[in-house]
Scaffold this motif. Structure first.
Motif, short mmCIF file in Angstrom:
data_model
loop_
_atom_site.label_atom_id
_atom_site.label_comp_id
_atom_site.label_asym_id
_atom_site.label_seq_id
_atom_site.Cartn_x
_atom_site.Cartn_y
_atom_site.Cartn_z
N MET A 281 -2.91 0.01 44.27
CA MET A 281 -3.94 1.05 44.24
C MET A 281 -3.52 2.21 45.12
SD MET A 281 -7.33 -1.38 44.45
CE MET A 281 -8.47 0.00 44.26
N PRO A 282 -3.97 3.41 44.85
CA PRO A 282 -3.57 4.57 45.65
C PRO A 282 -3.96 4.41 47.11
CG PRO A 282 -4.62 5.27 43.61
CD PRO A 282 -4.84 3.79 43.71
N MET A 283 -3.06 4.79 47.99
CA MET A 283 -3.33 4.68 49.42
C MET A 283 -4.54 5.51 49.83
SD MET A 283 -2.74 3.45 52.41
CE MET A 283 -1.13 2.67 52.50
N ASP A 284 -4.79 6.61 49.12
CA ASP A 284 -5.92 7.45 49.53
C ASP A 284 -7.28 6.82 49.22
OD1 ASP A 284 -6.10 7.82 46.80
OD2 ASP A 284 -5.55 9.93 46.83
N MET A 285 -7.27 5.68 48.54
CA MET A 285 -8.51 4.94 48.31
C MET A 285 -8.82 3.96 49.45
SD MET A 285 -8.30 4.02 44.24
CE MET A 285 -9.91 3.21 44.27
N MET A 286 -7.84 3.72 50.31
CA MET A 286 -7.98 2.64 51.28
C MET A 286 -8.97 2.95 52.38
SD MET A 286 -6.24 0.29 49.95
CE MET A 286 -6.53 0.99 48.32
N ALA A 287 -9.16 4.21 52.73
CA ALA A 287 -10.17 4.54 53.75
C ALA A 287 -11.55 4.12 53.25
CB ALA A 287 -10.13 6.03 54.08
N GLY A 288 -11.81 4.32 51.97
CA GLY A 288 -13.08 3.87 51.40
C GLY A 288 -13.22 2.36 51.44
N MET A 289 -12.11 1.65 51.19
CA MET A 289 -12.13 0.19 51.28
C MET A 289 -12.48 -0.27 52.70
SD MET A 289 -11.37 -1.22 48.33
CE MET A 289 -10.50 -0.96 46.79
N VAL A 290 -11.93 0.42 53.67
CA VAL A 290 -12.23 0.08 55.07
C VAL A 290 -13.70 0.32 55.36
CG1 VAL A 290 -11.76 0.65 57.48
CG2 VAL A 290 -9.87 0.51 55.85
#
Length: 253
Positions: free
Chosen positions: A154-163
């Motif tokens: 998945m795109p790294m820029d989605m990971m802040a939302g996951m956090v």
């Protein structure tokens, strides 16, 4: 199993108000170990990451003489969790102990992804520092962990939302635990994934932020071979691994 829950000292269990029992969800050894500990703790109530409040209410109201039927009746499989039979030892150990559901509505978790944990939790989120940005180093580490947990697919820029979604769930679980402690008294237990059992930023840390005088004990169950980096728990129990397909195959098909 080797290295089972008998490694945990009774005095450590008896001194805690809240005991968090971590797990890898699909590992039956972990649920057997949790069951052993529940029998020793004899908690006043057990909170489950996997159960909604409605499911927990149904379990408390229905007879528990046929747990396989009970699992079917509450829609366990439909919620997407591993086979209820893996968790059956935990429910057998409960007897008639009240259960509490901590699962959050999926729409709220999705909103936390896009609106931040504090935006969804509301003003009470200050109890858990949700109004504060994470330190840069911690955020970078947690984004990388989420990226690897999703098989780098998945795109790294989605990971802040996951956090943010994870922060929301941790704070929600902590709030449910504190409310359950007020209602039933100590000790109480939380059954949840190892990520929520971490003492650095998981549910134990959230509880301490809100109520620093409450004594928590986090017990994490992990698998052999020992990973290079073990999440921080108060006590770590190592078991044999579960037999499973490569979870990243789902991203490659």
């Amino acid at each position: 199993m080797a290295d089972t829950a008998d490694r945990v000292r009774d005095d450590a269990l008896m001194q805690a108000d809240i005991i968090i029992l971590g797990e890898i969800h699909d590992n039956g050894f972990h649920h057997k170990g949790q069951a052993e500990l529940i029998e020793r703790i004899n908690p006043k109530a057990v909170v489950f990451e996997m159960l909604s409040s409605a499911q927990a209410a149904q379990i408390n109201a229905d007879p528990r003489d046929n747990l396989a039927v009970l699992g079917h009746r509450i829609g366990w499989a439909e919620a997407g969790w591993p086979d209820f039979a893996l968790y059956q030892p935990v429910f057998e150990a409960l007897g008639e102990t009240p259960v509490v559901g901590a699962a959050q509505p999926r729409d709220k978790v999705r909103r936390a992804f896009s609106e931040t944990a504090f935006g969804v939790f509301g003003p009470e989120g200050t109890r858990f520092d949700l109004d504060q940005s994470l330190p840069d180093e911690q955020m970078a580490l947690r984004k990388d962990m989420q990226f690897r947990a999703h098989c780098n697919a998945m795109p790294m820029d989605m990971m802040a939302g996951m956090v943010e979604a994870q922060r929301y769930r941790d704070a929600s679980f902590a709030a449910v635990m504190l409310a359950t402690l007020d209602e039933y008294g100590a000790p109480i237990v939380l059954i949840a994934g190892n990520g929520h059992a971490r003492t650095d930023w998981g549910v134990p840390a959230m509880i301490i932020l809100s109520e620093p005088n409450i004594k928590t004990l986090s017990i994490g169950f992990i698998e052999r071979p020992q990973p290079d980096s073990i999440p921080p728990f108060d006590i770590t129990i190592m078991t044999d691994p579960a037999i499973r397909a490569d979870p990243c195959d789902a991203f490659n098909n």
